[in-house]
Design a protein around this motif. Structure first.
Motif, short mmCIF file in Angstrom:
data_model
loop_
_atom_site.label_atom_id
_atom_site.label_comp_id
_atom_site.label_asym_id
_atom_site.label_seq_id
_atom_site.Cartn_x
_atom_site.Cartn_y
_atom_site.Cartn_z
N GLY B 96 0.80 -1.22 0.00
CA GLY B 96 0.00 0.00 0.00
C GLY B 96 0.83 1.26 0.00
N THR B 97 2.03 1.14 0.42
CA THR B 97 2.93 2.29 0.33
C THR B 97 4.30 1.75 -0.05
OG1 THR B 97 3.79 4.23 1.46
CG2 THR B 97 3.58 2.23 2.77
N THR B 98 5.20 2.64 -0.35
CA THR B 98 6.54 2.20 -0.71
C THR B 98 7.55 2.74 0.29
OG1 THR B 98 7.00 4.12 -2.06
CG2 THR B 98 5.95 2.26 -3.17
N ALA B 99 8.70 2.14 0.26
CA ALA B 99 9.74 2.56 1.18
C ALA B 99 10.13 4.01 0.93
CB ALA B 99 10.96 1.65 1.03
N ILE B 100 10.12 4.39 -0.34
CA ILE B 100 10.51 5.77 -0.67
C ILE B 100 9.49 6.75 -0.13
CG2 ILE B 100 11.06 7.35 -2.53
CD1 ILE B 100 11.44 4.39 -4.04
N GLU B 101 8.22 6.38 -0.30
CA GLU B 101 7.16 7.24 0.24
C GLU B 101 7.28 7.36 1.74
OE1 GLU B 101 3.81 6.26 -3.11
OE2 GLU B 101 3.36 5.74 -1.02
N ALA B 102 7.57 6.22 2.37
CA ALA B 102 7.70 6.25 3.83
C ALA B 102 8.86 7.13 4.25
CB ALA B 102 7.88 4.83 4.35
N LEU B 103 9.94 7.08 3.49
CA LEU B 103 11.10 7.92 3.79
C LEU B 103 10.73 9.39 3.65
CD1 LEU B 103 14.16 8.33 4.34
CD2 LEU B 103 14.51 8.13 1.89
N GLU B 104 10.06 9.68 2.52
CA GLU B 104 9.71 11.07 2.29
C GLU B 104 8.74 11.58 3.37
OE1 GLU B 104 8.31 11.91 -1.67
OE2 GLU B 104 7.72 13.93 -1.04
N LYS B 105 7.80 10.72 3.70
CA LYS B 105 6.85 11.11 4.74
C LYS B 105 7.59 11.32 6.06
CE LYS B 105 2.53 9.95 6.99
NZ LYS B 105 2.37 11.35 7.35
N GLY B 106 8.54 10.43 6.35
CA GLY B 106 9.32 10.59 7.57
C GLY B 106 10.04 11.91 7.62
N LEU B 107 10.66 12.28 6.51
CA LEU B 107 11.38 13.55 6.45
C LEU B 107 10.43 14.72 6.70
CD1 LEU B 107 13.60 12.77 3.34
CD2 LEU B 107 14.46 13.11 5.64
N ARG B 108 9.25 14.64 6.05
CA ARG B 108 8.30 15.75 6.21
C ARG B 108 7.73 15.79 7.63
NH1 ARG B 108 7.70 17.99 1.28
NH2 ARG B 108 7.92 16.58 -0.49
N ASP B 109 7.46 14.63 8.19
CA ASP B 109 6.94 14.59 9.55
C ASP B 109 7.94 15.17 10.54
OD1 ASP B 109 4.59 13.49 8.77
OD2 ASP B 109 5.15 11.43 9.27
N LEU B 110 9.22 14.86 10.31
CA LEU B 110 10.25 15.39 11.20
C LEU B 110 10.34 16.90 11.06
CD1 LEU B 110 12.28 14.57 13.29
CD2 LEU B 110 13.91 14.04 11.49
N GLN B 111 10.14 17.38 9.84
CA GLN B 111 10.10 18.83 9.64
C GLN B 111 8.96 19.46 10.41
OE1 GLN B 111 9.98 19.79 5.44
NE2 GLN B 111 11.92 20.86 5.69
N ASP B 112 7.79 18.81 10.33
CA ASP B 112 6.63 19.33 11.06
C ASP B 112 6.90 19.34 12.55
OD1 ASP B 112 5.41 19.52 8.65
OD2 ASP B 112 4.16 17.73 8.88
N LEU B 113 7.54 18.28 13.03
CA LEU B 113 7.87 18.21 14.45
C LEU B 113 8.79 19.38 14.83
CD1 LEU B 113 7.85 16.71 17.16
CD2 LEU B 113 9.68 15.27 16.31
#
Lengths: 338, 134
Positions: B96-113
């Protein structure tokens, strides 16, 4: 994906909380809670080592008749805190178009002192005079915080001795050299009662009696007598004590630190999304590459990794004379070097 | 004299490791250009990424944030060798998702944090100076 990275599993799912207990021109003490220890530590690390400031990097000594060696003085000059206000508009000297340095990527300071009296003379940081074009009026000025307005002592002169030099201050980060550190020290602690047993307290008879309580001990509930160890507990409240060396105000160190972290992330997101469109992004890319492309065959022999020997030789022992590091110029028996 | 070409000819005798070595590039699908890239052997839902010139500062926080994504099955980071300026992150996701998407989401979430913490800090600082002056 519907989850909120800010919401923690705890009862009080409010997201991160910051409480400041002391803030003045020298230090900021604050508590950061409801974040993970990994983030808290990242913030500590980034404040310690990756905030750009300005420090003397080049020294040209014209006259030095003091008892101190040139390089000794140069080292001392490097460690003098300089005002870093507005350093973000300074270009990193390595990225600047100029040759060596220019007013866009450096600040020039001069020092000229001669002892003409008949008593020893002290030379202080206030005697370092910024000269030439500057991005703003304070960038690169030595920090003077003592009541006499002298700043740190650089050296002393006997009667007749003279020092004349010119310094180039450049932008940098403490990862490269500690002289660029914005903070004199960063205190970081959590779990003052050591409930999590992350520390083993050394003791002779009784650690409770021998160790002074942390100043944050009363902020947290002390462990109950006979309380069982909580294996699921994670640190949740982090106490920072950010003390500046003078070049940046302590609050700015905190905000700049987070900014640096965000810039890192923004750069990575940019690269990640940029690279997605073009297929074979590694193809025409000649910077750092993943190991497998560094095969010995294309002349990269000098530093291949065990994975790097695709069609050439196996790291696990194909041809004789290979090293585990692939086809080094020494190992391949014969190469283009011979 | 053993030359490079000769060495290559001798290689087939060692078929096992050779095949492993040659298979790696076909599955190598680089996603990004500069600082990070996925390492050989990746599939859409499982990949390792290599970050150059990054360390525990980014690695640990990123690992944590990616792990908070419920669609991520596994995420860990490592610094394979202390004298190489490299950091690797392994991500395995559910379908349902890809590792790259998860990485990108992680980066963005950390930015939000980071954004949230900045706001909270500035707010707390203002409240502190208001309290101190009054």
């Amino acid at each position: 994906m519907d989850f909120d990275p800010m919401v923690m599993d705890d009862a009080e799912s409010l997201g991160p909380v910051v409480k400041i207990s002391q803030a003045d021109s020298v230090r900021t003490k604050f508590e950061l809670s409801n974040v993970d220890i990994s983030f808290a530590n990242s913030l500590r690390r980034v404040m310690l080592a990756e905030i750009p400031t300005i420090a003397i990097d080049l020294v040209e000594i014209e006259e030095n008749s003091t008892v101190l060696a040139d390089e000794f003085i140069a080292h001392r000059l490097g460690l003098i805190p300089l005002n870093a206000e507005g350093v973000e508009s300074l270009v990193n000297s390595r990225d600047c178009d100029c040759e060596g340095y220019c007013e866009h990527c450096s600040v020039r300071l001069t020092l000229h002192a001669k002892c003409t009296g008949d008593e020893n003379m002290s030379v202080f940081a206030r005697d370092l005079v910024p000269t030439g074009e500057r991005l703003n009026q304070v960038l690169g000025t030595p920090i003077v915080t003592d009541s006499e307005g002298l700043g740190p002592l650089i050296l002393k002169l006997r009667p007749g001795q003279e020092i004349k030099l010119e310094c180039i201050a450049k932008k940098g980060i403490a990862k490269e050299h500690a002289k660029w550190a914005p903070s004199a020290a960063i205190g970081f602690e959590y779990d003052p009662h050591n409930k999590l047993h992350h520390t083993d307290l050394w003791y002779e008879q009784d650690p409770k009696a021998e160790w002074p309580p942390s100043e944050y001990a009363e902020w947290e509930e002390p462990p109950q007598e006979g309380e069982p160890f909580d294996y699921d507990a994670v640190p949740n409240r982090f106490y920072y004590n950010v003390e500046t060396a003078g070049n940046l105000p302590p609050d700015a160190i905190v905000t700049e630190g987070i900014k640096v972290l965000q810039q890192k992330l923004a750069g990575l997101i940019h690269e990640l999304t940029e690279g997605e469109g073009g297929d074979g992004a590694n193809g025409d890319y000649n910077g750092p590459r993943s190991p497998e492309y560094n095969t010995g065959a294309d002349g990269f022999g000098g530093y291949t990794t065990p994975f790097g020997n695709a069609g050439n030789q196996s790291a696990w022992g194909g041809a004789g004379g290979t090293t585990p590091y692939g086809t080094t110029p020494y190992g391949a028996g014969q190469s283009s070097w011979s | 004299m053993p030359t490079r070409s000769k060495a290559r000819k001798e290689e087939p005798a060692e078929a096992g490791s050779d095949i492993v070595m040659e298979e790696a590039p076909t599955s190598h699908q680089p996603e990004s250009k500069d600082d990070d890239m996925s390492l050989p052997g990746s599939t859409p839902t499982a990949a390792s990424f290599e970050f150059l010139n990054e360390g525990h500062t980014l690695g640990n926080a990123l690992r944590y944030v990616i792990n908070r994504n419920p669609e991520v099955e596994f995420c860990a980071y490592a610094i394979p060798h202390p004298s190489e300026p490299k950091m690797t992150v392994r991500i395995q996701t559910f379908e349902g998702t890809t590792a790259i998407e998860a990485l990108e989401k992680g980066l963005r979430d950390l930015q939000d944090l980071c954004d949230v913490v900045t706001d909270k800090f500035i707010e707390a600082r203002e409240r502190f100076s208001a309290g101190a002056s009054s």
